[in-house]
Scaffold this active site. Structure first.
Site, PDB file in Angstrom:
ATOM      1  N   HIS A 226     -73.178 -20.321 116.003  1.00  0.00           N
ATOM      2  CA  HIS A 226     -72.589 -21.185 117.040  1.00  0.00           C
ATOM      3  C   HIS A 226     -73.417 -22.471 117.218  1.00  0.00           C
ATOM      4  O   HIS A 226     -72.923 -23.549 116.973  1.00  0.00           O
ATOM      5  CB  HIS A 226     -72.397 -20.481 118.393  1.00  0.00           C
TER       6      HIS A 226
ATOM      7  N   ASP B  71     -65.811 -14.750 113.015  1.00  0.00           N
ATOM      8  CA  ASP B  71     -66.396 -14.207 114.235  1.00  0.00           C
ATOM      9  C   ASP B  71     -65.509 -13.170 114.907  1.00  0.00           C
ATOM     10  O   ASP B  71     -65.426 -12.042 114.475  1.00  0.00           O
ATOM     11  CB  ASP B  71     -66.754 -15.366 115.176  1.00  0.00           C
TER      12      ASP B  71
HETATM   13 ZN    ZN Z   1     -70.585 -13.379 117.213  1.00  0.00          ZN
END
Ligand code: ZN
Length: 441
Positions: free
Chosen positions: A266, A317
Site C-alpha cells: 500500500h 489484495d
Molecule cells: Zn493486505
C-alpha cells in the site's frame, strides 16, 4: 520439448512480431524470431507476455466480493464481514476457497501468487494437530490451480494500535496470533519449501506487531521475502506518531526491516522522508489499486517511490476484482486523477510491475521475462476482442482485461486454454466455496 509460436511476444523492449518460444522441463530453452508457425508449434494469437505475479493476496477475502456495500458500505461494514468469514473457515473450506480463487487468478494471467497469510489457528484459539494446517491448505490450493506460491506467513500479535498503545486481540483475531514473535518463528520453521513453493515472512503491520517484536520477525525472514502492510490509512500514521513519536516507515527502518528483500504493501500515506527511506534502501512497494479504491484508502505516491528507487509490484489484495491488467491500468489512471498529468507510467513500466518486479518481490529471480533459462510462464492476450480490437500491441496493457487472457502457461504447463482453466468451471468452484460461508448458522 514443446514450442509455442507467438503472434507477438514481449521480449523486454516491447512486443515483437513472430516469435517461437521453446520450452523443456518447465524452462524456456530458446527464443527465436520466426515469421510463421512451424509444424508442431502451439500457436498463441495476440500478444504473449511473461506470467504475472500477484504480489499481494488474502485468498479468503474473495468471499467478500459484492458483500460489503450495504448498510452504508463503510470501512466498518467491510471489516465486520471480513471477520465473519474469517471466523468460519477451517482447513477444508479454506482449501476450497483458495483453490477456486487461485484458479480465478490463473484465468487472469497470474502464474505466481504472494499469499499474505494470517488465518493460522482454529476459531476461538487453540492449535490444529498440524499447527501449519491452514498454510498447507494454501500450498495445496496453489498446486491444484497450477500456480506457484510464495507463502508470506504473517506475524499478527495485537488487535490494533491507538495513541495509548496496542489493543488486545478480539475473539476473531485470536486465530491470527501465535502469542509472540518467537512462537510465530517456531511454528513457521516447521514449513519446508518444495517445487512451486517459496517461503517468506510478513509483519502484518505496525498496528499488529509491537516494535519490540519486529527484530525477531526480521531475523527469521533473513534472506527471504518480507512483506508488511504500511500506512494504508492515515489513522495508522496518527497512532504510530502518538505512541512511538515516528512514522510507521521510520519504525520499520529502526527495526532493520527495510531493504531490497522487503516489500511495503500500500504505502499510501507517506511523508517525503518516508519515500526517501523506502527508495533509498531499495525496499519494494506493492500497489493494490483496486483495493485502495474499494476501501477509500487514497492514492499512494507510486511515481515518486519508483523514482526514489523502489521497485513497484501489483496485487489484487482483497480481490474486489481479480484483473491484474486492470490493476496495472488503475495504477496509471489513479496517478492521472491526482496529478492532472497523463503518462506517469509508460505501458512498459506497467508490464514490468506485473512481471519481473512482481516476481522479484516474491523471491523468484528466475521468472518474469521471456528469455532462455527463465521459468516458462506465458500469458497470451487477445488482440481481437471487443475490448482490444484495434489496440497497438505495445499499448495493450491500457486496453485489455482479464477476460482477454486466452492461454496461460505456468512452469511449462498449460493451465488455461481457450479461456478455460484445467479445473473446469471456476465460477462454479467459487460459488460452491463461498455460498456455504454466508449461510445462517
Ligand atoms: Zn493486505
Amino acid at each position: 520439448m514443446t514450442s509455442f509460436w507467438c503472434e507477438h511476444a514481449e521480449l523486454g523492449a516491447g512486443p515483437v512480431p513472430g516469435v517461437r518460444i521453446t520450452v523443456g522441463d518447465g524452462r524456456i530453452t530458446a527464443v527465436d524470431r520466426a515469421p510463421a508457425p512451424a509444424d508442431g508449434d502451439t500457436r498463441l494469437a495476440g500478444v504473449v507476455l511473461p506470467g504475472f505475479a500477484n504480489a499481494h493476496s488474502h485468498a479468503f477475502h474473495r468471499a467478500l466480493r459484492g458483500r460489503t456495500h450495504d448498510q452504508g458500505g463503510t470501512f466498518w461494514t467491510w471489516r465486520e464481514r471480513m471477520y465473519a468469514v474469517a471466523a468460519r473457515l477451517d482447513p477444508d473450506s479454506y482449501l476450497a476457497l483458495a483453490r477456486a480463487t487461485y484458479a480465478e487468478m490463473a484465468l487472469a494471467g497470474v502464474t505466481c501468487v504472494g499469499e499474505f497469510h494470517y488465518l493460522h489457528h482454529p476459531a476461538g484459539g487453540g492449535r490444529y494437530a498440524d499447527p501449519n494446517a491452514m498454510s498447507e491448505a494454501l500450498v495445496q490450493a496453489a498446486a491444484d490451480a497450477g500456480v506457484r506460491l510464495t507463502l508470506l506467513d504473517a506475524c499478527y500479535l495485537a488487535g490494533g494500535l491507538e495513541g495509548g498503545g496496542h489493543q488486545s486481540l478480539n475473539d476473531v483475531q485470536r486465530r491470527f496470533s501465535d502469542g509472540d514473535a518467537d512462537a510465530w518463528a517456531a511454528r513457521v520453521s516447521g514449513l519446508e519449501e518444495r517445487p512451486g513453493l517459496r517461503l517468506g515472512a510478513a509483519v502484518h503491520s505496525v498496528r499488529a506487531v509491537p516494535a519490540g517484536q519486529l527484530p525477531t520477525v526480521v531475523a527469521a525472514a533473513s534472506g527471504r521475502p518480507l512483506h508488511v502492510h504500511l500506512s494504508e490509512q492515515p489513522a495508522e500514521n496518527e497512532a504510530c506518531g502518538s505512541f512511538y513519536g515516528c512514522s510507521p516507515t521510520q519504525l520499520l527502518a529502526g527495526a532493520g526491516a527495510l531493504g531490497p528483500r522487503t516489500t511495503a504493501v500500500h504505502a499510501t500515506h507517506l511523508t517525503a522522508d518516508d519515500v526517501a527511506a523506502l527508495g533509498g534502501t531499495g525496499t519494494g512497494v506493492c500497489a493494490c489499486p483496486s483495493t485502495e479504491a474499494d476501501l477509500a484508502d487514497g492514492v499512494g505516491p507510486f511515481r515518486r517511490l519508483r523514482d526514489a528507487g523502489s521497485p513497484l509490484s501489483l496485487g489484487s489484495d482483497q480481490h474486489a476484482a481479480i484483473d491484474l491488467l486492470g490493476e496495472a491500468r488503475l495504477l496509471e489512471t489513479s496517478e492521472r486523477l491526482v496529478t492532472g498529468e497523463r503518462g506517469r507510467f509508460r505501458p512498459a513500466e506497467l508490464v514490468e510491475a506485473l512481471t519481473v518486479a512482481g516476481h522479484g518481490s516474491l523471491g523468484w529471480a528466475d521468472a518474469g521475462r521471456l528469455a532462455p533459462g527463465q521459468r516458462a510462464d506465458l500469458v497470451a492476450v487477445r488482440l481481437d476482442s471487443p475490448r482490444t480490437a484495434g489496440a497497438a500491441p505495445d499499448q495493450l496493457v491500457m486496453a485489455a482485461t482479464a477476460a482477454d487472457v486466452h492461454t496461460v502457461v505456468a512452469d511449462g504447463r498449460v493451465i488455461v486454454s481457450g479461456g478455460r482453466h484445467v479445473l473446469g468451471d471456476v465460477g462454479r468452484l467459487l460459488a460452491d466455496a463461498i455460498e456455504p460461508l454466508w449461510e445462517q448458522r
